[in-house]
Scaffold this active site. Structure first.
Site, PDB file in Angstrom:
ATOM      1  CB  CYS A  53      -0.978  -0.050   1.159  1.00 44.17           C
ATOM      2  SG  CYS A  53      -2.388   1.029   0.869  1.00 44.17           S
ATOM      3  CG  HIS A  67      -3.455  -3.086   4.229  1.00 45.30           C
ATOM      4  ND1 HIS A  67      -2.216  -2.659   4.646  1.00 45.30           N
ATOM      5  CD2 HIS A  67      -3.985  -2.065   3.513  1.00 45.30           C
ATOM      6  CE1 HIS A  67      -2.014  -1.416   4.203  1.00 45.30           C
ATOM      7  NE2 HIS A  67      -3.065  -1.035   3.520  1.00 45.30           N
TER       8      HIS A  67
END
Ligand code: GLN
Length: 250
Positions: free
Chosen positions: A96, A195
């Protein structure tokens, strides 16, 4: 010969949201259960990275605020070493916000352009504070199977021509909610928005990273499979959840 995986963890105190540190714990467990040593070097602000000392580099995600604190240091103190490591086949896993900063630049929600390392040929732009965030469970097609995870990002990532995504979005948004790609792969460098943390529910990908990282130094490495029934059940449940709720790919 004692096998050991030497991991560099970049900015563990700043680039660590949504449980990204769990990736380190997963890699450590999967090594230890095979009798493979595991060594973590944490590298924060102002600390230089020595590319020859690591088999795998990990950087997690963060909000724009932490990315602003890290970006200049990442390029100035570690950028050259990261590109050298990537060129030599060191495995990089960037999640990310870390993934975004491994591209050419990240333009944040307030419009400031943060410099990226340039390991990946990509750019990321956040459309602004009021823009829709890409949040939810994600399923990605990867090497004949799937990867599952959770995404929460405002930035839209666009890969340069010729840069391959990590996989194709089956459910969720991925890089930009438009072109159906998720993440990026460049040599042994892997970027992703997933995630979760990513690796515990994706044991095949975790082992792929470990094997790739170790085979640079231990050419004939053969890794015994682990009992991943629990992980595979969690993976299958995550796929059902993400696809059942009609979060269909774009
Ligand atoms: N701040 C970045 C964005 O909003 C990355 C967020 C994250 O790492 N989850 O896109």
């Amino acid at each position: 010969m004692e096998l050991k995986l030497r991991l560099a963890h970049l900015y563990p105190k700043l680039m660590n949201i949504y449980g990204d540190r769990g990736n380190i714990l997963c890699l450590e467990r999967r090594c230890r259960e095979r009798g493979i040593g595991f060594e973590v070097t944490e590298l924060g602000l102002g600390e230089k990275m020595k590319p020859k000392e690591h088999d795998l580099v990990f950087i997690g995600g963060a909000q724009d605020r932490e990315q602003r604190r890290v970006a200049e240091d990442l390029v100035k103190e570690k950028g050259k070493a990261l590109k050298e490591a990537a060129a030599k086949g060191v495995v990089i896993l960037a999640v990310c916000g870390g993934y975004q900063l491994m591209g050419r630049y990240y333009r944040g929600a307030e419009g400031e352009e943060l410099p990226g390392v340039g390991v990946f040929g990509l750019r990321t732009e956040h459309p602004g504070p009021g823009a829709k965030r890409f949040i939810g469970n994600v399923v990605v097609e990867w090497q004949g199977g799937t990867l599952v995870g959770f995404e929460n990002h405002g930035g839209r990532t666009h890969l340069d021509d010729g840069v391959e995504p990590l996989g194709r979005v089956v459910a969720g948004f991925g890089n930009n909610g438009d072109d159906g790609g998720e993440g990026a792969v460049c040599g042994n460098a892997y970027g992703t928005y997933l995630h979760g943390s990513l690796l515990p529910k994706n044991p095949r990908f975790a082992d792929h990273l470990i094997e790739t990282a170790l085979r640079r130094r231990y050419k004939d490495l053969e890794m015994a499979p682990l009992d991943d029934r629990v992980e595979e059940m969690a993976h299958a449940a995550a796929v059902r959840l993400a696809t059942r709720r009609g979060i269909i790919s774009v």
